[in-house]
Design an enzyme around this catalytic site. Structure first.
Site, PDB file in Angstrom:
ATOM      1  N   CYS A 203      48.663  48.451  18.050  1.00 49.35           N
ATOM      2  CA  CYS A 203      49.706  49.820  17.480  1.00 49.35           C
ATOM      3  C   CYS A 203      49.845  50.537  18.613  1.00 49.35           C
ATOM      4  O   CYS A 203      50.925  51.135  18.370  1.00 49.35           O
ATOM      5  CB  CYS A 203      49.138  50.507  16.712  1.00 49.35           C
ATOM      6  SG  CYS A 203      48.579  49.763  15.085  1.00 49.35           S
ATOM      7  N   HIS A 283      42.055  51.765  29.128  1.00 46.82           N
ATOM      8  CA  HIS A 283      41.747  50.620  28.385  1.00 46.82           C
ATOM      9  C   HIS A 283      40.165  50.542  28.435  1.00 46.82           C
ATOM     10  O   HIS A 283      39.722  50.730  29.386  1.00 46.82           O
ATOM     11  CB  HIS A 283      42.168  49.325  29.253  1.00 46.82           C
ATOM     12  CG  HIS A 283      42.381  48.127  28.589  1.00 46.82           C
ATOM     13  ND1 HIS A 283      41.173  47.622  27.918  1.00 46.82           N
ATOM     14  CD2 HIS A 283      43.334  47.291  28.408  1.00 46.82           C
ATOM     15  CE1 HIS A 283      41.653  46.481  27.222  1.00 46.82           C
ATOM     16  NE2 HIS A 283      42.853  46.217  27.309  1.00 46.82           N
ATOM     17  N   HIS A 367      54.504  69.783  19.508  1.00 43.15           N
ATOM     18  CA  HIS A 367      54.408  68.775  18.514  1.00 43.15           C
ATOM     19  C   HIS A 367      53.598  67.653  18.933  1.00 43.15           C
ATOM     20  O   HIS A 367      53.468  67.446  20.064  1.00 43.15           O
ATOM     21  CB  HIS A 367      55.986  68.314  18.208  1.00 43.15           C
ATOM     22  CG  HIS A 367      56.717  69.659  17.935  1.00 43.15           C
ATOM     23  ND1 HIS A 367      56.997  70.533  16.945  1.00 43.15           N
ATOM     24  CD2 HIS A 367      57.752  69.970  18.903  1.00 43.15           C
ATOM     25  CE1 HIS A 367      57.674  71.107  16.839  1.00 43.15           C
ATOM     26  NE2 HIS A 367      58.531  70.893  18.489  1.00 43.15           N
ATOM     27  N   HIS A 371      48.569  58.750  16.129  1.00 39.83           N
ATOM     28  CA  HIS A 371      48.604  57.347  15.736  1.00 39.83           C
ATOM     29  C   HIS A 371      48.352  57.245  13.866  1.00 39.83           C
ATOM     30  O   HIS A 371      47.401  57.799  13.481  1.00 39.83           O
ATOM     31  CB  HIS A 371      47.395  56.801  16.348  1.00 39.83           C
ATOM     32  CG  HIS A 371      47.169  55.191  15.855  1.00 39.83           C
ATOM     33  ND1 HIS A 371      47.800  54.287  16.401  1.00 39.83           N
ATOM     34  CD2 HIS A 371      46.207  54.738  15.041  1.00 39.83           C
ATOM     35  CE1 HIS A 371      47.266  53.205  15.855  1.00 39.83           C
ATOM     36  NE2 HIS A 371      46.437  53.327  15.023  1.00 39.83           N
ATOM     37  N   HIS A 400      52.127  57.892   4.491  1.00 38.01           N
ATOM     38  CA  HIS A 400      52.463  57.693   3.044  1.00 38.01           C
ATOM     39  C   HIS A 400      53.988  56.946   2.674  1.00 38.01           C
ATOM     40  O   HIS A 400      53.936  56.542   1.533  1.00 38.01           O
ATOM     41  CB  HIS A 400      52.632  59.210   2.434  1.00 38.01           C
ATOM     42  CG  HIS A 400      53.109  59.486   0.700  1.00 38.01           C
ATOM     43  ND1 HIS A 400      54.289  59.219   0.270  1.00 38.01           N
ATOM     44  CD2 HIS A 400      52.358  59.535  -0.261  1.00 38.01           C
ATOM     45  CE1 HIS A 400      54.257  59.308  -0.877  1.00 38.01           C
ATOM     46  NE2 HIS A 400      52.825  59.167  -1.256  1.00 38.01           N
ATOM     47  N   ASN A 404      51.597  51.778   7.768  1.00 34.12           N
ATOM     48  CA  ASN A 404      51.196  51.486   9.095  1.00 34.12           C
ATOM     49  C   ASN A 404      52.184  50.553   9.742  1.00 34.12           C
ATOM     50  O   ASN A 404      52.102  49.225   9.269  1.00 34.12           O
ATOM     51  CB  ASN A 404      49.687  51.099   9.159  1.00 34.12           C
ATOM     52  CG  ASN A 404      49.217  51.022  10.836  1.00 34.12           C
ATOM     53  OD1 ASN A 404      50.304  50.885  11.405  1.00 34.12           O
ATOM     54  ND2 ASN A 404      47.871  50.857  10.787  1.00 34.12           N
TER      55      ASN A 404
END
Length: 471
Positions: A203, A283, A367, A371, A400, A404
């Site tokens: 993602c 990472h 703002h 994730h 919602h 994902n």
């Protein structure tokens, strides 16, 4: 005659440069002395003007090009691709690939996942043949990418022949020819275009691809355009087995795709939506638990799927803390850094009785696009960063409405902000995403204009229902 060595050449060059500098300096002194005889004030003014001119020339010659988000578009599938709870349950039962115990488990996960009844599924879910083939995966990719890119090119009015860089990211689908080749063929892109195909990054790859585009453009000596296409493929990655950690992906991942146009042309600042002012990728794959937190594998029956382990939420929290330790000095105001440093000193002096505070990151941003990995992930990020429900609202509502969508999720959140007209000129936007491996990635954008809802915004037709009172 013997040729000069590199060192001798440098020595000769340096001597020549020094001689020229001294001559110029001597000439300037003589000229200044002459001017001094005329007027001390005039000499001072001329000197200041000369220094200012040299400084301006140096600044404009050496300043880096900006990295601008010219515009972006999100894919919104057709109405008949909506995957309600009833559609998902019907597909699971019709496939006859799962035990009653697995069906009950997926039902429980879905009902508490935070997903609504308007997320979108790939074509094979609605077909009589329950098992996806390569054709279905290609169809899923084409629908999302072509729709997003068509919309983006229409808005930006960029000639495809002027695109210098193409970056395509898709974590789980790598056909031959590649997805970038598919787009080159579709839009007749120029032969010398630089192409990049990112895969296996989970993602976070949407955020990472923007960072990559910025890095490639910054390394160029000329202005250019980078087309970034962010997608994922569900068709060939639906899990037909009974391993619980692998069944979770069936319940939360849904169709999504986004395309963004990045440029380093300073003349396009007036047209651009945002400017990238900071980015960070960390990472944490050297740690075994982080490396295996989300892992592609085969179950005992040989079925391939992605296992989301129970340790994933803990890993996300731990590595997010490590990530923000590096990010904080880059973005936080001095007041927050001083408070944090003071709390660390107190913690050391008290031998751990007092814990260091968590800086208020929303003092640095107006703002945040957090994730949208799942309800538990959003809640974990909120706990680690001490974020209010108002800050996590876009992530929760995005989960919602769209589920994902993997690497494209932050763009659907950005579209939520624009649909609500919340972004004002000068506001800073933090994009935060996690990825397999395990990676944590951040982008910080500065808005160059007030936001407004556009005709291709994926929230059109439903934004009036959000935010939901209960989630």
């Amino acid at each position: 005659m013997k040729s000069l060595t590199n060192i001798q050449i440098l020595q000769v060059s340096f001597a020549a440069l020094l001689t020229i500098t001294l001559l110029i300096f001597h000439t300037l002194l003589s000229f200044t002395h002459f001017l001094n005889l005329l007027s001390n004030n005039f000499t001072l003014s001329l000197s200041c003007a000369w220094c200012t001119l040299v400084s301006l020339i140096f600044y404009f010659q050496t300043r880096p090009y900006p990295t601008l988000l010219l515009d972006y578009s999100c894919f919104k599938p057709d109405f008949d691709r909506k995957c309600s709870y009833e559609v998902a349950e019907y597909f699971v039962r019709r496939s006859k690939q799962f035990t009653k115990k697995s069906e009950d488990f997926m039902r429980g996960i879905y009902l508490k996942s935070g997903l609504g009844d308007e997320t979108y599924a790939p074509p094979f879910i609605f077909q009589t043949d329950y098992e996806a083939k390569l054709k279905s995966a290609v169809q899923e990719a084409e629908e999302g990418m072509f729709s997003a890119v068509d919309s983006l090119l229409s808005k930006t009015q960029i000639d495809p022949q002027n695109i210098d860089i193409l970056i395509v990211t898709c974590g789980m689908f790598t056909p031959v020819p590649s997805l970038s080749s598919l787009l080159i063929n579709r839009y007749n892109l120029k032969p010398d275009i630089k192409t990049f195909n990112l895969s296996g990054m989970g993602c976070s790859s949407g955020v990472m691809s923007i960072d990559l585009a910025a890095k490639v453009l910054s390394g160029s000596s000329k202005v250019g355009y980078a087309l970034v296409v962010v997608t994922e493929s569900i068709s060939l990655n639906w899990y037909f087995g009974d391993n619980r950690s692998m069944l979770v992906t069936n319940c939360i991942f849904r169709v999504g795709c986004a395309a963004a146009m990045i440029t380093n042309d300073p003349n396009r600042r007036g047209d651009a939506k945002m400017e990238l002012v900071n980015s960070l990728r960390t990472h944490h794959g050297s740690d075994d638990s982080a490396y295996k937190a989300a892992f592609q594998m085969e179950d005992e029956m040989g079925n391939v799927g992605i296992a989301l382990t129970k340790d994933l939420i803990r890993v996300a929290g731990v590595n997010l803390r490590e990530h923000i330790k590096t990010l904080a000095p880059r973005v936080l105001p001095l007041s927050q850094l001083v408070l944090y440093a003071y709390s660390v000193i107190v913690s050391v002096l008290s031998r751990g009785d007092s814990k260091p505070i968590v800086p208020d990151f929303m003092t640095a941003f107006e703002h945040a696009c957090i994730h949208t990995g799942g309800k538990a992930v959003i809640e974990q990020v909120g706990r680690v960063l001490r974020l209010s429900d108002e800050v996590t609202e876009p992530a929760r509502m995005c989960l919602h409405r769209f589920g994902n969508t993997s690497s494209s999720l932050v763009f659907y959140e950005l579209a939520y902000f624009e649909a609500k007209n919340r972004v004002k000129k000068g506001d800073k936007m933090w994009m935060l995403a996690f990825g397999t491996g395990f990676k944590v990635c951040s982008l910080v954008f500065k808005s160059l204009r007030d936001s407004c809802i556009e005709s291709d915004n994926p929230w059109i037709g439903c934004i009036h229902r959000y935010p939901l009172k209960a989630w």
